[in-house]
Scaffold this motif. Sequence first.
Motif, PDB file in Angstrom:
ATOM      1  N   ASN A 102       0.645  -1.381  -0.045  1.00  0.00           N
ATOM      2  CA  ASN A 102       0.043  -0.185   0.107  1.00  0.00           C
ATOM      3  C   ASN A 102       0.791   1.262   0.214  1.00  0.00           C
ATOM      4  OD1 ASN A 102       0.585   0.716   2.931  1.00  0.00           O
ATOM      5  ND2 ASN A 102      -1.091  -0.671   3.602  1.00  0.00           N
ATOM      6  N   ARG A 103       0.255   2.361  -0.257  1.00  0.00           N
ATOM      7  CA  ARG A 103       1.095   3.689  -0.462  1.00  0.00           C
ATOM      8  C   ARG A 103       1.703   3.910   0.876  1.00  0.00           C
ATOM      9  NH1 ARG A 103      -3.379   6.822  -1.134  1.00  0.00           N
ATOM     10  NH2 ARG A 103      -3.492   5.860  -3.236  1.00  0.00           N
ATOM     11  N   SER A 104       1.052   3.870   1.972  1.00  0.00           N
ATOM     12  CA  SER A 104       1.683   4.119   3.291  1.00  0.00           C
ATOM     13  C   SER A 104       2.965   3.422   3.470  1.00  0.00           C
ATOM     14  CB  SER A 104       0.870   4.017   4.607  1.00  0.00           C
ATOM     15  OG  SER A 104      -0.420   4.846   4.438  1.00  0.00           O
ATOM     16  N   ASN A 105       3.080   1.946   3.241  1.00  0.00           N
ATOM     17  CA  ASN A 105       4.161   1.162   3.387  1.00  0.00           C
ATOM     18  C   ASN A 105       5.336   1.613   2.221  1.00  0.00           C
ATOM     19  OD1 ASN A 105       3.166  -0.431   5.375  1.00  0.00           O
ATOM     20  ND2 ASN A 105       2.536  -1.950   3.983  1.00  0.00           N
ATOM     21  N   LEU A 106       5.076   2.005   1.129  1.00  0.00           N
ATOM     22  CA  LEU A 106       5.889   2.615   0.219  1.00  0.00           C
ATOM     23  C   LEU A 106       6.575   3.729   0.745  1.00  0.00           C
ATOM     24  CD1 LEU A 106       7.360   2.340  -2.326  1.00  0.00           C
ATOM     25  CD2 LEU A 106       5.588   3.767  -3.511  1.00  0.00           C
ATOM     26  N   ILE A 107       5.711   4.729   0.952  1.00  0.00           N
ATOM     27  CA  ILE A 107       6.251   6.025   1.442  1.00  0.00           C
ATOM     28  C   ILE A 107       7.113   6.111   2.865  1.00  0.00           C
ATOM     29  CG2 ILE A 107       5.644   8.418   2.442  1.00  0.00           C
ATOM     30  CD1 ILE A 107       3.206   8.178   0.533  1.00  0.00           C
ATOM     31  N   GLN A 115      12.295   5.897   5.491  1.00  0.00           N
ATOM     32  CA  GLN A 115      13.242   5.296   6.076  1.00  0.00           C
ATOM     33  C   GLN A 115      14.520   5.105   5.784  1.00  0.00           C
ATOM     34  OE1 GLN A 115      12.465   4.238   9.654  1.00  0.00           O
ATOM     35  NE2 GLN A 115      14.647   4.384   9.712  1.00  0.00           N
ATOM     36  N   GLU A 116      14.502   4.802   4.308  1.00  0.00           N
ATOM     37  CA  GLU A 116      15.582   4.521   3.749  1.00  0.00           C
ATOM     38  C   GLU A 116      16.475   5.828   3.485  1.00  0.00           C
ATOM     39  OE1 GLU A 116      16.806   3.205  -0.901  1.00  0.00           O
ATOM     40  OE2 GLU A 116      15.346   2.458   0.078  1.00  0.00           O
ATOM     41  N   TYR A 117      15.732   7.096   3.257  1.00  0.00           N
ATOM     42  CA  TYR A 117      16.421   8.287   3.168  1.00  0.00           C
ATOM     43  C   TYR A 117      17.005   8.683   4.540  1.00  0.00           C
ATOM     44  CZ  TYR A 117      16.775  13.147   2.653  1.00  0.00           C
ATOM     45  OH  TYR A 117      17.310  14.572   2.514  1.00  0.00           O
ATOM     46  N   LEU A 118      16.296   8.448   5.524  1.00  0.00           N
ATOM     47  CA  LEU A 118      16.924   8.949   6.919  1.00  0.00           C
ATOM     48  C   LEU A 118      18.134   7.958   7.224  1.00  0.00           C
ATOM     49  CD1 LEU A 118      13.614   9.383   8.815  1.00  0.00           C
ATOM     50  CD2 LEU A 118      14.980  11.368   7.891  1.00  0.00           C
ATOM     51  N   ASP A 119      18.107   6.757   6.798  1.00  0.00           N
ATOM     52  CA  ASP A 119      19.128   5.687   6.936  1.00  0.00           C
ATOM     53  C   ASP A 119      20.519   6.277   6.231  1.00  0.00           C
ATOM     54  OD1 ASP A 119      17.644   4.556   8.477  1.00  0.00           O
ATOM     55  OD2 ASP A 119      17.360   2.773   7.068  1.00  0.00           O
ATOM     56  N   LYS A 120      20.165   6.732   5.149  1.00  0.00           N
ATOM     57  CA  LYS A 120      21.493   7.545   4.271  1.00  0.00           C
ATOM     58  C   LYS A 120      21.742   8.623   4.818  1.00  0.00           C
ATOM     59  CE  LYS A 120      20.035   5.391  -0.118  1.00  0.00           C
ATOM     60  NZ  LYS A 120      19.595   5.431  -1.635  1.00  0.00           N
ATOM     61  N   LEU A 121      20.791   9.512   5.171  1.00  0.00           N
ATOM     62  CA  LEU A 121      21.109  10.751   5.915  1.00  0.00           C
ATOM     63  C   LEU A 121      22.113  10.529   6.879  1.00  0.00           C
ATOM     64  CD1 LEU A 121      20.745  13.807   5.811  1.00  0.00           C
ATOM     65  CD2 LEU A 121      18.761  13.565   7.071  1.00  0.00           C
TER      66      LEU A 121
END
Length: 106
Positions: free
Chosen positions: A55-60, A65-71
């Motif tokens: 679903n859209r919520s899981n994708l977002i 989460q991936e963006y924050l991990d990379k940051l």
Amino acid sequence: MNFRKGKPKMKVRTSRRTPKPPKALAHRAGRKVIVELPASLYAETEKAIAQLSINRSNLIRSALQEYLDKLRKKELETELAEGYIANASHARETAEAFSHVDSELL
């Protein structure tokens, strides 16, 4: 009968229980957020959720989460690089002080 002028007095009932303090927001399992997406990003999102069967919520949520991990990783790498630079002269002195030990191993 005795009628008084004005409003009749009403008894006010008070509770003996103390009111509960409001729950802290941190205790909630999750928070709902409204996000506005440009039409093209929304279309890509819809295509991705169909392909991934999520679903859209899981994708977002997973993308965020991936963006924050990379940051966090980038911030850690920057801190490590700054630490290496700040301690470079000390590390060089230590390496030179033990260089005779390195030659004994060969």
